[in-house]
Design an enzyme around this catalytic site. Structure first.
Site, PDB file in Angstrom:
ATOM      1  N   ASP A   1     -21.574   8.020   4.951  1.00  8.67           N
ATOM      2  CA  ASP A   1     -21.786   7.592   6.349  1.00  8.67           C
ATOM      3  C   ASP A   1     -21.689   6.107   6.790  1.00  8.67           C
ATOM      4  O   ASP A   1     -21.019   5.770   7.610  1.00  8.67           O
ATOM      5  CB  ASP A   1     -23.342   8.214   6.725  1.00  8.67           C
ATOM      6  CG  ASP A   1     -23.085   9.832   6.572  1.00  8.67           C
ATOM      7  OD1 ASP A   1     -22.338  10.432   6.420  1.00  8.67           O
ATOM      8  OD2 ASP A   1     -24.414  10.217   6.577  1.00  8.67           O
TER       9      ASP A   1
ATOM     10  N   SER B   1     -24.809  11.765  12.029  1.00  6.77           N
ATOM     11  CA  SER B   1     -25.184  10.586  11.385  1.00  6.77           C
ATOM     12  C   SER B   1     -25.551   9.558  12.471  1.00  6.77           C
ATOM     13  O   SER B   1     -25.112   8.432  12.324  1.00  6.77           O
ATOM     14  CB  SER B   1     -24.179  10.154  10.613  1.00  6.77           C
ATOM     15  OG  SER B   1     -25.116   9.493   9.196  1.00  6.77           O
TER      16      SER B   1
HETATM   17  P1  ADP Z   1     -28.738  12.282  11.697  1.00  4.83           P
HETATM   18  O1  ADP Z   1     -28.125  13.106  10.851  1.00  4.83           O
HETATM   19  O2  ADP Z   1     -28.391  12.113  13.142  1.00  4.83           O
HETATM   20  O3  ADP Z   1     -28.507  10.848  11.039  1.00  4.83           O
HETATM   21  P2  ADP Z   1     -31.247  11.884  10.926  1.00  4.83           P
HETATM   22  O4  ADP Z   1     -32.534  12.404  11.003  1.00  4.83           O
HETATM   23  O5  ADP Z   1     -30.901  11.090   9.294  1.00  4.83           O
HETATM   24  O6  ADP Z   1     -30.285  12.487  11.620  1.00  4.83           O
HETATM   25  O7  ADP Z   1     -31.706  10.394  11.973  1.00  4.83           O
HETATM   26  C1  ADP Z   1     -32.110  10.706  13.050  1.00  4.83           C
HETATM   27  C2  ADP Z   1     -33.217   9.430  13.244  1.00  4.83           C
HETATM   28  O8  ADP Z   1     -32.658   8.504  13.509  1.00  4.83           O
HETATM   29  C3  ADP Z   1     -33.972   9.654  14.605  1.00  4.83           C
HETATM   30  O9  ADP Z   1     -34.958  10.650  14.329  1.00  4.83           O
HETATM   31  C4  ADP Z   1     -34.424   8.437  15.058  1.00  4.83           C
HETATM   32  O10 ADP Z   1     -35.535   8.021  14.100  1.00  4.83           O
HETATM   33  C5  ADP Z   1     -33.083   7.384  14.680  1.00  4.83           C
HETATM   34  N1  ADP Z   1     -32.191   7.346  15.868  1.00  4.83           N
HETATM   35  C6  ADP Z   1     -30.927   7.503  15.658  1.00  4.83           C
HETATM   36  N2  ADP Z   1     -30.123   7.161  17.154  1.00  4.83           N
HETATM   37  C7  ADP Z   1     -31.338   6.456  17.770  1.00  4.83           C
HETATM   38  C8  ADP Z   1     -31.404   5.998  18.932  1.00  4.83           C
HETATM   39  N3  ADP Z   1     -30.436   5.989  19.803  1.00  4.83           N
HETATM   40  N4  ADP Z   1     -32.608   5.756  19.424  1.00  4.83           N
HETATM   41  C9  ADP Z   1     -33.855   5.781  18.557  1.00  4.83           C
HETATM   42  N5  ADP Z   1     -33.551   6.323  17.348  1.00  4.83           N
HETATM   43  C10 ADP Z   1     -32.571   6.599  16.854  1.00  4.83           C
HETATM   44 MG    MG Z   2     -28.947  10.519   8.907  1.00  4.86          MG
END
Ligand code: ADP
Ligand code: MG
Length: 412
Positions: free
Chosen positions: A188, A138
């Protein structure tokens, strides 16, 4: 999920040094405030936070950091060290269309909070996260809550009403559901907003209330491993929305049966108990399987909390294994990589049990492991997983950390 361009160090001190120099390089020499929002694991209670169930997650000590300072530009200047991307949004924000890059998570939260009386002001924000890439821990909710606490600290207040923690959580959920169209539940954002070091929480997603549960893993001679499949979650958003729709159909069908019996309809799928599982017999088989997962998983949450409280780790492990089977066979959200890593863990001497965690379709699993066997369990998992798949496993010991907030020491 955007490709990452820069390997951010996992070590906090090294990360903060890099974040600080990136901030200076992009926005100049000035004092900035430091904020942090964790990532999370869910110990048990998967895919039921949008079905009114109880869940049992905890915040981790890894997460997303930001340095933020006011600017004179009347704009939000945003930089991500992970992506090596700088984006600017001029003020006032225009809500109409969400940007299709990472800034959607930032601007969505800011829009939601503007409705709650926090007016955006010009800010320079640099972020860096040490959450494994694409791992389903997340990172999106971590980024959302990070933006929530930044806005709380630095935006202009336009109302006398106090902004609550739940407001920040709901801003993150609104961003994900309404602004970006991913129909995730509240878990989350909630656990990232309210997490407490050393504790998991029993979160009642219908009442939006929680109770902390001390994990006391060290005293139990155990630890929880996070097992990264290194398989990115694919098709996640569309499958997520599909499962949500299937749950809505199941609830509608069950309520139709209730009405036929002259009983009142219920609000959530988790309002049905395991004693009523036979009601699913008349439903479409796929819909019935989805509902069976939801109803049995909700029961597993209380069983797990009881097992933890009594230090019955063998039982806790069995509940994890049952949960994985249900997600694999009934909810069908695991996939070959998650199944392989979970089976590798389950076959290790000293592992009580394992299951996938998070939305599924790739990402991470967790395993409850005897403390004195951790190294051997990790070696076993890595070996078996490499033999069975085209990837290598990453294993880390999870530590339950605090929720999102400002960090006292500014890093620059
Ligand atoms: P997760 O399960 O990790 O939440 P998601 O696909 O829901 O996966 O979210 C991931 C997205 O969140 C990335 O593609 C990006 O757009 C954004 N994101 C998360 N962390 C960062 C970060 N450190 N810098 C830039 N974008 C981020
Ligand atoms: Mg996510």
């Amino acid at each position: 999920m955007e490709a990452r361009h820069h390997q951010v160090p996992t070590d906090e001190k090294a990360l903060l040094e890099e974040l600080s120099s990136a901030f200076r390089a992009h926005f100049g020499e000035k004092a900035a405030r430091l904020f942090f929002a964790p990532s999370r694991i869910n110990i048990i209670g998967e895919h039921i936070d949008y079905n009114g169930g109880n869940v049992f997650p905890c915040a981790l000590t890894i997460g997303t950091y930001a340095l933020a300072a006011p600017n004179e530009e009347n704009a939000l200047r945003l930089y991500s060290l992970n992506l090596d991307a700088e984006n600017t949004a001029t003020l006032p924000l225009n809500e109409e269309k969400a940007p299709d890059d990472w800034t959607g998570y930032v601007l969505g939260v800011f829009h939601a909070l503007e409705q709650k009386g926090l007016k955006p002001v010009g800010l320079d924000i640099a972020v860096a996260g040490n959450i494994p890439n694409g791992s389903g821990l997340s990172s999106s909710a971590s980024l959302e809550l990070l933006c929530g606490v930044i806005a709380e600290a630095l935006f202009e207040k336009t109302t006398d009403e106090t902004l609550t923690r739940l407001d920040l959580v709901e801003a993150g959920v609104w961003c994900e559901n309404e602004y970006l169209g991913v129909h995730t539940g509240i878990m989350d954002q909630y656990v990232i907003g309210f997490g407490k070091a050393g504790h998991a929480m029993r979160l009642d997603t219908a009442a939006k209330q929680h109770e902390y549960v001390p994990l006391e893993l060290e005293a139990k001679g155990a630890c929880i491993l996070v097992l990264n499949t290194n398989k990115r979650r694919e098709l996640k958003d569309s499958k997520y929305n599909e499962r949500r729709a299937e749950c809505a159909t199941a609830l509608k069908e069950l309520n139709r049966l209730l009405r036929e019996k002259g009983e009142a309809p219920r609000e959530f799928l988790c309002d049905f108990s395991e004693d009523e599982l036979n009601w699913l017999d008349g439903l479409d088989p796929v819909i019935a399987k989805r509902a069976r997962h939801v109803i049995t998983e909700n029961a597993r949450v209380q069983a797990m909390i009881d097992a933890f409280a009594d230090s019955r780790l063998e039982d806790a492990g069995q509940i994890l294994n049952d949960g994985h089977r249900s997600l694999r066979d009934d909810y069908e959200v695991t996939g070959p990589h998650l199944d392989a890593i979970v089976e590798a863990a389950q076959s290790a001497e000293g592992c009580y049990g394992a299951r996938m965690t998070g939305a599924g379709f790739g990402g991470c699993a967790i395993a409850l492991v005897r403390q004195d066997a951790v190294d051997a369990v990790i070696a076993h998992i890595k070996k078996i997983y490499a033999e069975k798949t085209d990837r290598t496993a990453e294993c880390l010991i999870s530590l339950a950390g605090d929720g999102a907030g400002e960090r006292v020491v500014a890093a620059n």
